[in-house]
Design a protein around this motif. Sequence first.
Motif, PDB file in Angstrom:
ATOM      1  N   CYS A  47      36.401  45.203  25.306  1.00 48.15           N
ATOM      2  CA  CYS A  47      35.104  44.940  24.683  1.00 48.15           C
ATOM      3  C   CYS A  47      34.810  45.920  23.546  1.00 48.15           C
ATOM      4  O   CYS A  47      33.648  46.081  23.151  1.00 48.15           O
ATOM      5  CB  CYS A  47      34.000  45.023  25.748  1.00 48.15           C
ATOM      6  N   THR A  48      35.847  46.584  23.030  1.00 44.86           N
ATOM      7  CA  THR A  48      35.646  47.581  21.974  1.00 44.86           C
ATOM      8  C   THR A  48      34.844  46.992  20.806  1.00 44.86           C
ATOM      9  O   THR A  48      33.953  47.642  20.264  1.00 44.86           O
ATOM     10  CB  THR A  48      37.022  48.082  21.457  1.00 44.86           C
ATOM     11  N   ALA A  49      35.180  45.759  20.427  1.00 48.73           N
ATOM     12  CA  ALA A  49      34.517  45.158  19.254  1.00 48.73           C
ATOM     13  C   ALA A  49      33.523  44.065  19.661  1.00 48.73           C
ATOM     14  O   ALA A  49      33.104  43.260  18.827  1.00 48.73           O
ATOM     15  CB  ALA A  49      35.579  44.592  18.309  1.00 48.73           C
ATOM     16  N   LEU A  50      33.157  44.047  20.929  1.00 47.31           N
ATOM     17  CA  LEU A  50      32.161  43.060  21.377  1.00 47.31           C
ATOM     18  C   LEU A  50      30.767  43.612  21.067  1.00 47.31           C
ATOM     19  O   LEU A  50      30.426  44.723  21.483  1.00 47.31           O
ATOM     20  CB  LEU A  50      32.319  42.798  22.882  1.00 47.31           C
ATOM     21  N   GLU A  51      29.988  42.836  20.314  1.00 49.49           N
ATOM     22  CA  GLU A  51      28.690  43.351  19.855  1.00 49.49           C
ATOM     23  C   GLU A  51      27.533  42.916  20.744  1.00 49.49           C
ATOM     24  O   GLU A  51      26.511  43.604  20.837  1.00 49.49           O
ATOM     25  CB  GLU A  51      28.416  42.836  18.423  1.00 49.49           C
ATOM     26  N   TYR A  52      27.692  41.749  21.365  1.00 52.32           N
ATOM     27  CA  TYR A  52      26.555  41.188  22.101  1.00 52.32           C
ATOM     28  C   TYR A  52      27.104  40.258  23.180  1.00 52.32           C
ATOM     29  O   TYR A  52      28.137  39.608  22.993  1.00 52.32           O
ATOM     30  CB  TYR A  52      25.670  40.391  21.127  1.00 52.32           C
ATOM     31  N   ILE A  53      26.414  40.219  24.311  1.00 48.16           N
ATOM     32  CA  ILE A  53      26.811  39.245  25.348  1.00 48.16           C
ATOM     33  C   ILE A  53      25.544  38.582  25.894  1.00 48.16           C
ATOM     34  O   ILE A  53      24.555  39.255  26.216  1.00 48.16           O
ATOM     35  CB  ILE A  53      27.653  39.903  26.473  1.00 48.16           C
ATOM     36  N   SER A  54      25.563  37.268  25.953  1.00 43.68           N
ATOM     37  CA  SER A  54      24.417  36.526  26.490  1.00 43.68           C
ATOM     38  C   SER A  54      24.729  36.108  27.932  1.00 43.68           C
ATOM     39  O   SER A  54      25.819  36.379  28.446  1.00 43.68           O
ATOM     40  CB  SER A  54      24.181  35.262  25.659  1.00 43.68           C
ATOM     41  N   SER A  55      23.797  35.398  28.551  1.00 46.49           N
ATOM     42  CA  SER A  55      24.022  34.903  29.919  1.00 46.49           C
ATOM     43  C   SER A  55      25.269  34.026  29.982  1.00 46.49           C
ATOM     44  O   SER A  55      26.008  34.056  30.968  1.00 46.49           O
ATOM     45  CB  SER A  55      22.834  34.071  30.381  1.00 46.49           C
ATOM     46  N   SER A  56      25.492  33.244  28.934  1.00 46.34           N
ATOM     47  CA  SER A  56      26.678  32.370  28.923  1.00 46.34           C
ATOM     48  C   SER A  56      27.939  33.223  28.984  1.00 46.34           C
ATOM     49  O   SER A  56      28.905  32.875  29.680  1.00 46.34           O
ATOM     50  CB  SER A  56      26.729  31.524  27.658  1.00 46.34           C
ATOM     51  N   GLY A  57      27.928  34.330  28.272  1.00 40.96           N
ATOM     52  CA  GLY A  57      29.077  35.239  28.301  1.00 40.96           C
ATOM     53  C   GLY A  57      29.245  35.868  29.676  1.00 40.96           C
ATOM     54  O   GLY A  57      30.361  35.948  30.199  1.00 40.96           O
ATOM     55  N   LEU A  58      28.123  36.275  30.273  1.00 39.03           N
ATOM     56  CA  LEU A  58      28.186  36.840  31.630  1.00 39.03           C
ATOM     57  C   LEU A  58      28.786  35.830  32.596  1.00 39.03           C
ATOM     58  O   LEU A  58      29.604  36.171  33.442  1.00 39.03           O
ATOM     59  CB  LEU A  58      26.781  37.209  32.117  1.00 39.03           C
ATOM     60  N   ARG A  59      28.391  34.577  32.440  1.00 37.00           N
ATOM     61  CA  ARG A  59      28.906  33.527  33.335  1.00 37.00           C
ATOM     62  C   ARG A  59      30.428  33.380  33.182  1.00 37.00           C
ATOM     63  O   ARG A  59      31.133  33.161  34.158  1.00 37.00           O
ATOM     64  CB  ARG A  59      28.215  32.194  33.050  1.00 37.00           C
ATOM     65  N   LEU A  60      30.896  33.483  31.941  1.00 39.37           N
ATOM     66  CA  LEU A  60      32.347  33.385  31.725  1.00 39.37           C
ATOM     67  C   LEU A  60      33.072  34.526  32.445  1.00 39.37           C
ATOM     68  O   LEU A  60      34.083  34.315  33.113  1.00 39.37           O
ATOM     69  CB  LEU A  60      32.677  33.454  30.228  1.00 39.37           C
ATOM     70  N   PHE A  61      32.522  35.734  32.308  1.00 34.74           N
ATOM     71  CA  PHE A  61      33.151  36.893  32.951  1.00 34.74           C
ATOM     72  C   PHE A  61      33.101  36.759  34.481  1.00 34.74           C
ATOM     73  O   PHE A  61      34.062  37.048  35.176  1.00 34.74           O
ATOM     74  CB  PHE A  61      32.441  38.196  32.525  1.00 34.74           C
ATOM     75  N   LEU A  62      31.947  36.285  34.982  1.00 31.10           N
ATOM     76  CA  LEU A  62      31.797  36.129  36.436  1.00 31.10           C
ATOM     77  C   LEU A  62      32.723  35.047  36.969  1.00 31.10           C
ATOM     78  O   LEU A  62      33.308  35.190  38.046  1.00 31.10           O
ATOM     79  CB  LEU A  62      30.342  35.789  36.787  1.00 31.10           C
ATOM     80  N   GLY A  63      32.843  33.969  36.207  1.00 35.60           N
ATOM     81  CA  GLY A  63      33.733  32.867  36.611  1.00 35.60           C
ATOM     82  C   GLY A  63      35.165  33.355  36.716  1.00 35.60           C
ATOM     83  O   GLY A  63      35.884  33.036  37.676  1.00 35.60           O
ATOM     84  N   LEU A  64      35.568  34.157  35.752  1.00 40.82           N
ATOM     85  CA  LEU A  64      36.928  34.705  35.751  1.00 40.82           C
ATOM     86  C   LEU A  64      37.124  35.634  36.953  1.00 40.82           C
ATOM     87  O   LEU A  64      38.143  35.572  37.644  1.00 40.82           O
ATOM     88  CB  LEU A  64      37.165  35.470  34.437  1.00 40.82           C
ATOM     89  N   LEU A  65      36.116  36.470  37.203  1.00 41.61           N
ATOM     90  CA  LEU A  65      36.181  37.406  38.334  1.00 41.61           C
ATOM     91  C   LEU A  65      36.342  36.647  39.651  1.00 41.61           C
ATOM     92  O   LEU A  65      37.160  36.991  40.495  1.00 41.61           O
ATOM     93  CB  LEU A  65      34.896  38.237  38.371  1.00 41.61           C
ATOM     94  N   LYS A  66      35.582  35.582  39.778  1.00 43.16           N
ATOM     95  CA  LYS A  66      35.614  34.767  41.002  1.00 43.16           C
ATOM     96  C   LYS A  66      36.995  34.146  41.208  1.00 43.16           C
ATOM     97  O   LYS A  66      37.470  34.040  42.335  1.00 43.16           O
ATOM     98  CB  LYS A  66      34.575  33.652  40.876  1.00 43.16           C
ATOM     99  N   ALA A  67      37.629  33.749  40.108  1.00 40.05           N
ATOM    100  CA  ALA A  67      38.951  33.117  40.207  1.00 40.05           C
ATOM    101  C   ALA A  67      40.039  34.162  40.444  1.00 40.05           C
ATOM    102  O   ALA A  67      41.037  33.889  41.125  1.00 40.05           O
ATOM    103  CB  ALA A  67      39.245  32.343  38.921  1.00 40.05           C
ATOM    104  N   ALA A  68      39.848  35.359  39.873  1.00 35.68           N
ATOM    105  CA  ALA A  68      40.916  36.372  39.928  1.00 35.68           C
ATOM    106  C   ALA A  68      40.983  37.073  41.287  1.00 35.68           C
ATOM    107  O   ALA A  68      42.061  37.410  41.762  1.00 35.68           O
ATOM    108  CB  ALA A  68      40.693  37.406  38.825  1.00 35.68           C
ATOM    109  N   LYS A  69      39.814  37.282  41.893  1.00 35.36           N
ATOM    110  CA  LYS A  69      39.758  38.056  43.147  1.00 35.36           C
ATOM    111  C   LYS A  69      40.662  37.494  44.242  1.00 35.36           C
ATOM    112  O   LYS A  69      41.440  38.227  44.837  1.00 35.36           O
ATOM    113  CB  LYS A  69      38.322  38.171  43.643  1.00 35.36           C
ATOM    114  N   PRO A  70      40.563  36.181  44.553  1.00 32.80           N
ATOM    115  CA  PRO A  70      41.418  35.654  45.625  1.00 32.80           C
ATOM    116  C   PRO A  70      42.908  35.783  45.320  1.00 32.80           C
ATOM    117  O   PRO A  70      43.732  35.740  46.215  1.00 32.80           O
ATOM    118  CB  PRO A  70      41.025  34.167  45.694  1.00 32.80           C
TER     119      PRO A  70
END
Lengths: 100, 349
Positions: A47-70
């Motif tokens: 996220c070095t060059a990530l300037e802003y994250i909205s709820s949609s972005g949070l959802r993408l990260f959470l979705g990935l986390l949910k898939a990666a954990k198992p």
Amino acid sequence: MKTTFKEEEKNFVMYFEGRLDTAASAEVEKSMAPLYECSGHDIILDCTALEYISSSGLRLFLGLLKAAKPKGSHVYLRNMNEDLRQVFAMTGFINLFEFI
Amino acid sequence: MRLSPHCEALLQEFIDLRPQLILLDNKIFELLQTTMQQQGIELNSIEHRIKGVESLAGKLERKGEKYHSLSDITDLIGLRIVTFYTDDVDKVAAIVSQLFDIDWSNSVDKRKLHDFNSFGYNSLHYICQLHEGSIPFEIQIRTALQHTWSAIEHDIGYKGAVKLPPQYRRQFSRLAGMLELADDEFSRLRTTMTEYRRQIQTLVKSGNLSDVTLSTDSFRSYLELHPFERLNQRIAAVNQAELFPASLMPFLRVLEHFGMESLGDVQAMVDDLSDTAYQLALSQLAVTDLDILSESVGLQNLCVVYALKHGGGRDDVKMIYDTLYGANESNAILADAMIRQYKAIGQKQ
């Protein structure tokens, strides 16, 4: 918003550049597809060059986390700036991810 | 190895029958595994095997003439159920006797074979058949400690050709006694802990929270009452946000750090500080469009308010983040931001 996928030392790394807002999220979601094939790899979201994250972005990260954990994969957020880190703290999501 | 024609015939019959025995063995194993899961019995393991050809040949060489047919040999298929607790041996045995027909005349409860002053091999051996009829098979049931003792005894007791002197046998016997005692103590401990959890749950449900010491078990029971749900819903309503499930157990360490001793202390924090915690969350979220929040959001804001209301400062708020997210210098920046918000809603530090 630009994303770049790389494999670095067995880790799946995605570089985010710009603003991850609702308008960008559909495109970013598509570009994140390779990260979902992460069995045997940890994931680093740079996220070095990530300037802003909205709820949609949070959802993408959470979705990935949910898939990666198992699959036994860790999801690390790398070099997130303080403002964005505050968004993660404010929403209570900070403890779901590992920050490096 | 020389076998009589009768034994040779039995051995050949066994070799021909092996594919069917493998199917039967798997069927019994799966039935046992599924049933134990359905009954909620946690097991150390279920082992299963078909007798090896070499092993059967050895047995036939030693005492083959006493077997008229293959079905007289009851351990061609053998399963071993290893439980954690001695109480569960009887429970598993009861289930096994429901699942299969038991040949009681050939089944042995080794636990009952000991005199009051002797200790040793403790295991249940049931000779079974399927209800619809099958070749007999053996199921052994024992605890993990019995299993360990038996494996060690087999390893060092029987391998050598030399007969062991009585003092060594006595040493085995003493160890068996000790493990039997340990088995009983583990069972007793489980019963005591179950009873304790039940008492805690009753106290939590009856609302006598001040009588309940803050602990992992009691906090878990408390969370089942969803004590932060109302606050979370109020905060979520700010941006019509979706609440994402999250474990609140990591907060226990923060609450303990605050010096809270009972669930009553936690509930007092919820009763007294929820309004301020809501205001604090509102001041952060209202200027954003964040419409997804973690279920930890209410308790996190409560903890910040609690620390600041009780005379805490930057280090105390940082402690909350350090405890929850791991120590990190960035947590000081988060603490500063939180303190600014706290002052912005008119609270004095």
